[in-house]
Design a protein around this motif. Structure first.
Motif, short mmCIF file in Angstrom:
data_model
loop_
_atom_site.label_atom_id
_atom_site.label_comp_id
_atom_site.label_asym_id
_atom_site.label_seq_id
_atom_site.Cartn_x
_atom_site.Cartn_y
_atom_site.Cartn_z
N LYS A 103 0.83 -1.20 0.00
CA LYS A 103 0.00 0.00 0.00
C LYS A 103 0.86 1.26 0.00
CE LYS A 103 -4.07 2.07 2.08
NZ LYS A 103 -5.08 2.02 3.14
N SER A 104 1.95 1.23 0.75
CA SER A 104 2.86 2.37 0.77
C SER A 104 3.37 2.67 -0.63
CB SER A 104 4.08 2.08 1.67
OG SER A 104 3.68 1.76 2.98
N LEU A 105 3.78 1.63 -1.35
CA LEU A 105 4.33 1.81 -2.70
C LEU A 105 3.26 2.37 -3.65
CD1 LEU A 105 6.32 -1.54 -2.82
CD2 LEU A 105 7.35 0.73 -3.00
N ALA A 106 2.05 1.81 -3.56
CA ALA A 106 0.98 2.26 -4.46
C ALA A 106 0.61 3.72 -4.17
CB ALA A 106 -0.23 1.35 -4.33
N MET A 107 0.49 4.04 -2.87
CA MET A 107 0.12 5.42 -2.50
C MET A 107 1.19 6.40 -2.96
SD MET A 107 -1.32 4.81 1.36
CE MET A 107 -1.53 6.54 1.75
N LEU A 131 11.38 2.33 3.53
CA LEU A 131 10.29 1.90 4.41
C LEU A 131 10.81 1.38 5.75
CD1 LEU A 131 7.95 -0.01 1.91
CD2 LEU A 131 7.66 2.30 2.85
N GLY A 132 12.11 1.28 5.90
CA GLY A 132 12.65 0.84 7.18
C GLY A 132 13.49 -0.42 7.11
N CYS A 133 13.54 -1.04 5.94
CA CYS A 133 14.34 -2.25 5.78
C CYS A 133 15.78 -1.98 6.21
CB CYS A 133 14.31 -2.71 4.32
SG CYS A 133 15.56 -3.95 3.91
N HIS A 134 16.36 -2.92 6.98
CA HIS A 134 17.74 -2.77 7.42
C HIS A 134 18.67 -3.77 6.74
CE1 HIS A 134 16.47 0.22 10.18
NE2 HIS A 134 17.59 0.22 10.88
N MET A 135 18.19 -4.36 5.63
CA MET A 135 19.04 -5.22 4.79
C MET A 135 19.63 -6.41 5.56
SD MET A 135 19.06 -4.20 1.67
CE MET A 135 20.53 -4.86 0.90
N TYR A 153 1.01 -9.60 13.44
CA TYR A 153 1.66 -8.95 14.58
C TYR A 153 2.82 -8.08 14.10
CZ TYR A 153 4.08 -8.58 19.07
OH TYR A 153 4.70 -8.10 20.20
N LEU A 154 3.45 -8.51 13.00
CA LEU A 154 4.60 -7.76 12.47
C LEU A 154 4.18 -6.72 11.44
CD1 LEU A 154 7.01 -10.81 11.98
CD2 LEU A 154 6.98 -9.20 13.90
N THR A 155 3.20 -7.05 10.59
CA THR A 155 2.87 -6.13 9.49
C THR A 155 2.28 -4.82 10.02
OG1 THR A 155 0.68 -7.11 9.20
CG2 THR A 155 2.45 -7.96 7.81
N ARG A 156 1.64 -4.87 11.18
CA ARG A 156 1.05 -3.61 11.64
C ARG A 156 2.09 -2.63 12.16
NH1 ARG A 156 -1.81 -6.81 16.04
NH2 ARG A 156 -0.47 -6.59 17.84
N ARG A 157 3.35 -3.04 12.17
CA ARG A 157 4.41 -2.11 12.54
C ARG A 157 4.69 -1.09 11.43
NH1 ARG A 157 8.72 -6.41 15.17
NH2 ARG A 157 7.31 -7.13 16.82
N LEU A 158 4.21 -1.40 10.24
CA LEU A 158 4.47 -0.48 9.13
C LEU A 158 3.18 0.28 8.82
CD1 LEU A 158 6.30 0.57 6.86
CD2 LEU A 158 5.63 -1.39 5.49
N ASN A 159 3.23 1.57 8.99
CA ASN A 159 2.06 2.42 8.72
C ASN A 159 2.14 2.89 7.26
OD1 ASN A 159 0.54 4.79 8.30
ND2 ASN A 159 0.43 5.15 10.52
N PRO A 160 1.15 2.52 6.44
CA PRO A 160 1.25 2.85 5.01
C PRO A 160 1.32 4.35 4.73
CG PRO A 160 -0.65 1.43 5.44
CD PRO A 160 -0.04 1.73 6.76
N GLU A 161 0.64 5.15 5.54
CA GLU A 161 0.69 6.60 5.32
C GLU A 161 2.12 7.11 5.55
OE1 GLU A 161 -2.05 5.31 6.82
OE2 GLU A 161 -3.42 5.84 5.20
N ILE A 162 2.73 6.64 6.63
CA ILE A 162 4.11 7.07 6.91
C ILE A 162 5.05 6.49 5.86
CG2 ILE A 162 6.02 6.89 8.58
CD1 ILE A 162 3.84 6.85 10.79
N GLY A 163 4.80 5.23 5.49
CA GLY A 163 5.63 4.59 4.47
C GLY A 163 5.57 5.35 3.16
N ALA A 164 4.35 5.70 2.74
CA ALA A 164 4.19 6.42 1.48
C ALA A 164 4.89 7.77 1.54
CB ALA A 164 2.70 6.60 1.17
N GLN A 165 4.78 8.43 2.68
CA GLN A 165 5.44 9.74 2.82
C GLN A 165 6.95 9.60 2.70
OE1 GLN A 165 3.87 12.86 3.23
NE2 GLN A 165 5.97 13.53 2.79
N ARG A 166 7.49 8.54 3.29
CA ARG A 166 8.95 8.35 3.23
C ARG A 166 9.40 8.07 1.80
NH1 ARG A 166 11.67 7.84 7.77
NH2 ARG A 166 13.26 6.55 6.76
N LEU A 167 8.60 7.29 1.06
CA LEU A 167 8.93 7.03 -0.34
C LEU A 167 8.84 8.32 -1.16
CD1 LEU A 167 7.00 3.68 -0.71
CD2 LEU A 167 9.47 3.95 -0.93
N TYR A 168 7.80 9.09 -0.85
CA TYR A 168 7.62 10.37 -1.54
C TYR A 168 8.83 11.27 -1.28
CZ TYR A 168 5.49 14.74 -3.02
OH TYR A 168 5.24 15.92 -3.66
N ASN A 169 9.24 11.30 -0.02
CA ASN A 169 10.40 12.12 0.33
C ASN A 169 11.64 11.66 -0.43
OD1 ASN A 169 8.75 13.39 2.14
ND2 ASN A 169 9.61 12.39 3.97
#
Lengths: 504, 246
Positions: A188-192, A414-418, A437-453
């Protein structure tokens, strides 16, 4: 069972004076490195499970944790690296295939770093993008041999019918990453971000989740040998369709999403039952020739009624130029070439690290071949495979790419640490996992903003570099190898890249 | 109200023919009859429901690819790649078919009265209410049901050939069922395939499909019996589950 011979790669150092035994690290680590021991009233670590993702250290409220890379202390020489030794232990333990994720992590040459860009001095002065228009707009698709105008009316109009084009605000797209390989919020982050930026994301071969159909105009959808989730509506929803033949991280190898990752939501997207393996072998068993590829390309063109470009993605392999020529002649509107350093959610490590060729050479060879055959205008060329920064992108454009795909860089945003353990499904950053439990750690709105940045920053840097060369449109940079010089390369490498040495 | 239209396909290029078909569907015709089809590709690609096309002549490759609900009746042979990634719908062929039919087919039915070529039913898969069914009246060649992940493949061998199917039968199969009239020696089977007699439920399921097959193809049911068939099934839904080191 005897203990494993493989030595831990990381040391987990906990500052006893700072640790308050709050248990954040215990809850955050899906690899179960940390555990609370009430008898000692302290948290302890099982370092052999640590993958070095740094999630715990990042979230430790008192800064008590440090993750230190401690390569195994086997006595080794230049030939037997500690990784080579560990790999033998692993396979002697399990009898299995070594898996790797993300791109090749071996210390192999990075040819981008051997290329330097030009800048104007005195003559053909440089352009300041802050004050003057600078065009990054990119159109992907088949271009006509010539354009004819109709001049009889009050205004001139285009008499030539143009093939369908993708309009991008900048020559950078997000490369194919399937839902299943990455999480719902990552998709969702990528699409947004793609929609907000005016570029495209790519569904990968795993279908398009119903929630993401609204993003269709900002998506390229893939058709691979497994045909996951491919319906007329899926093809119709997207801006373009890409036939996936190969992937840079694993040329000649197909996809295999293990059944554990096929939960209800992934099942709906791929249109396969919950828990079943999603197998998409490398060969499309209906494609054994360029003519067969042409049949699938035109079948898809018929399915989208010739309204959308059809892309074909291949891995960069030895005779990539001839293959790309065949693909263009088969009717592809876009050829995507994924280089040796391209990423993946899972690939046999031997394949990832030993098969294929670097994108720099593949791109130069393909661009040359298509030009020499006079068919370069028939398809756009998209390069991918390990782009780290905007300078890599500019160099790729100058070598002949119309646009690039970025994958790993987007995930890092998005936060990946490789940590390169995507295939375990235990991504603590919520990216390469389906565990809720793990996927909800990534907020798509924040993720999309970081990609946009990230891409906004890159776009500005590209404008600055173009301006420095005295170029004000990405069209003028494309294939403009005069703006590249190389250092530390052999004559033969220079010849293949089609560029001069520094000082020439 | 059903509206019919006859389209003369003789000498018409495929692109133009398919545009004519789309235009007729847009105009509200429900039943199209193509006369003199001669190898035109991509007929019926992506077509939705409530459309029925009768084809006289031999249509070309990728007939009914990505089709989504239409019905196509072919009163002759067909070529390669028919029902490629078909989602829903029905295709009835009253002759033989070529190679790679029903690749990645996810739903609907395909009936072939005669024989089929190589690589039939590769990657067929089912999903929820969608269950692809392919019935072959004659025989099939190598790689039948390779990587099959769902649905039902039936080989009737109505001409009683000594070799109802080719080699590498069901290689990589991890879902679905193949009903084969006759016996197959083990060396023809993929490693991932098991064989069994038909259970009550299997026969009931097959019988219902056969009734429709004979009605649609206008072939005569020679009195097929349950014990003539072999059921081929995947031994594991996860054939490659233990391939990797840690």
């Amino acid at each position: 069972m005897a203990p494993r011979l493989v030595q831990p790669e990381f040391s987990v150092q906990r500052d006893g004076e700072r640790c308050i035994a709050c248990g954040v690290c215990v809850r955050q680590c899906a690899n179960q490195v940390h555990s609370y021991h009430p008898e000692y009233e302290e948290v302890r670590a099982a370092a052999e499970r640590c993958v070095g993702c740094h999630r715990c250290a990042w979230l430790c409220p008192t800064g008590a944790l440090s993750i230190i890379h401690t390569p195994p202390t086997y006595r080794h020489g230049g030939h037997w690296s500690s990784e080579a030794i560990s790999n033998v232990y692993k396979q002697a333990d399990s009898g299995g295939v070594l898996l790797g994720a993300m791109g090749n992590s071996q210390p192999v040459p990075v040819y981008w770093d051997h290329l330097l860009l030009n800048a104007s001095q005195v003559t053909n002065p440089s352009i300041d993008p802050l004050r003057e228009p600078m065009e990054l707009k990119t159109f992907l698709g088949r271009k006509p041999d010539q354009v004819e105008l109709e001049m009889s009316g009050p205004e001139p109009s285009l008499a030539t019918t143009l093939a369908p084009q993708l309009e991008l605000s900048m020559p950078i797209m997000f490369s194919a990453m399937s839902y299943g390989a990455i999480s719902y919020p990552a998709c969702k982050s990528l699409a947004m971000a793609a929609r907000e930026l005016g570029t495209l994301a790519n569904s990968g071969e795993g279908g398009l989740h119903p929630d993401f159909w609204d993003f269709g105009p900002s998506m390229i959808v893939q058709v691979a040998s497994g045909r996951f989730g491919v319906t007329p509506d899926y093809l119709g929803a997207a801006a373009a369709v890409e036939i996936k033949i190969g992937q840079g991280a694993k040329p000649g190898i197909g996809g295999h999403l293990p059944g554990e990752k096929v939960d209800d939501s992934v099942s709906r997207t791929r249109m396969i039952p919950v828990g079943s393996d999603a197998l998409s072998p490398a060969p499309h068993h209906d494609i054994y020739s360029i003519e067969d590829l042409r049949q699938l390309i035109y079948s898809l063109k018929e399915a989208v009624r010739y309204r959308k470009p059809i892309s074909v993605k291949i891995a960069a392999v030895h005779n990539v130029a001839a293959i790309a020529s065949g693909i263009v002649r088969a009717g592809a509107d876009i050829v995507a070439i994924d280089g040796y350093k391209g990423g993946t959610g899972a690939a046999p490590a031997m394949i990832r690290d030993n098969v294929g060729i670097p994108i720099e050479f593949a791109l130069a060879a393909v661009d040359d071949r298509l030009r020499s055959e006079g068919i370069r205008n028939l398809a756009s060329v998209v390069a991918c495979g390990g782009f780290r920064c905007s300078a890599d992108v500019v160099k790729a454009l100058a070598l002949g790419a119309d646009a690039v795909y970025i994958g790993t860089a987007a995930l890092i945003a998005l936060g990946c640490h490789m940590c390169q353990q995507c295939f375990t499904g235990k991504c603590n950053w919520g990216i390469a996992t389906q565990d809720p439990y793990l996927t909800r750690r990534l907020n798509p709105e924040i993720g999309a903003q970081r990609l946009y940045n990230l891409l906004s920053g890159w776009a500005h840097e590209i404008k600055e570099m173009m301006g420095g060369m005295g170029i004000n449109a990405v069209e003028s940079l494309r294939g403009n190898r005069h703006h590249l010089r190389a250092w530390g390369l052999s004559d033969r490498e220079l010849k293949i890249l089609g560029i001069s040495a520094v000082g020439e | 109200m059903s509206r019919n239209k006859t389209i003369d396909a003789r000498g018409v290029y495929y692109k133009q023919l398919n545009e004519t078909i789309h235009a007729a569907v847009a105009e509200g015709y429900h039943h199209l009859v193509l006369q003199g089809a001669l190898g035109q590709r991509y007929i019926g690609v992506g077509l939705g429901p409530e459309v029925r096309i009768t084809i006289n002549g031999v249509p070309g490759n990728d007939l009914a690819a990505f089709m989504d609900g239409a019905t196509i009746i072919v009163n002759d042979n067909v070529q390669d790649g028919i029902c490629n990634t078909m989602n829903r719908g029905k295709v009835v062929v009253r002759g033989d078919a070529g190679d790679i039919i029903s690749y990645g087919m996810r739903g609907g039915r395909l009936y072939i009265a005669g024989d089929v070529g190589y690589r039939t039913g590769i990657h067929m898969k089912s999903f929820r209410d969608q269950k692809p069914v392919v019935v072959i009246g004659g025989t099939a060649q190598d790689y039948l049901g390779e990587y099959m992940a769902g649905g039902m493949l039936v080989v009737l061998n109505l001409q009683d050939s000594p070799r109802p199917a080719g080699d590498f039968l069901g290689t990589g199969m991890h879902g679905g069922k193949i009903y084969l009239r006759g016996r197959v020696p083990p060396h023809q089977l993929g490693r991932e395939v098991g064989t069994a007699e038909l259970g009550d439920q299997d026969w009931e399921e097959l019988r219902a499909v056969l009734d429709d097959f004979f009605a649609e193809t206008r072939l005569e049911d020679p009195g097929l019996a349950r014990d003539q068939f072999t059921l081929l099934y995947p031994k594991s839904l996860r054939p490659y589950g233990n391939l990797y080191a840690y």
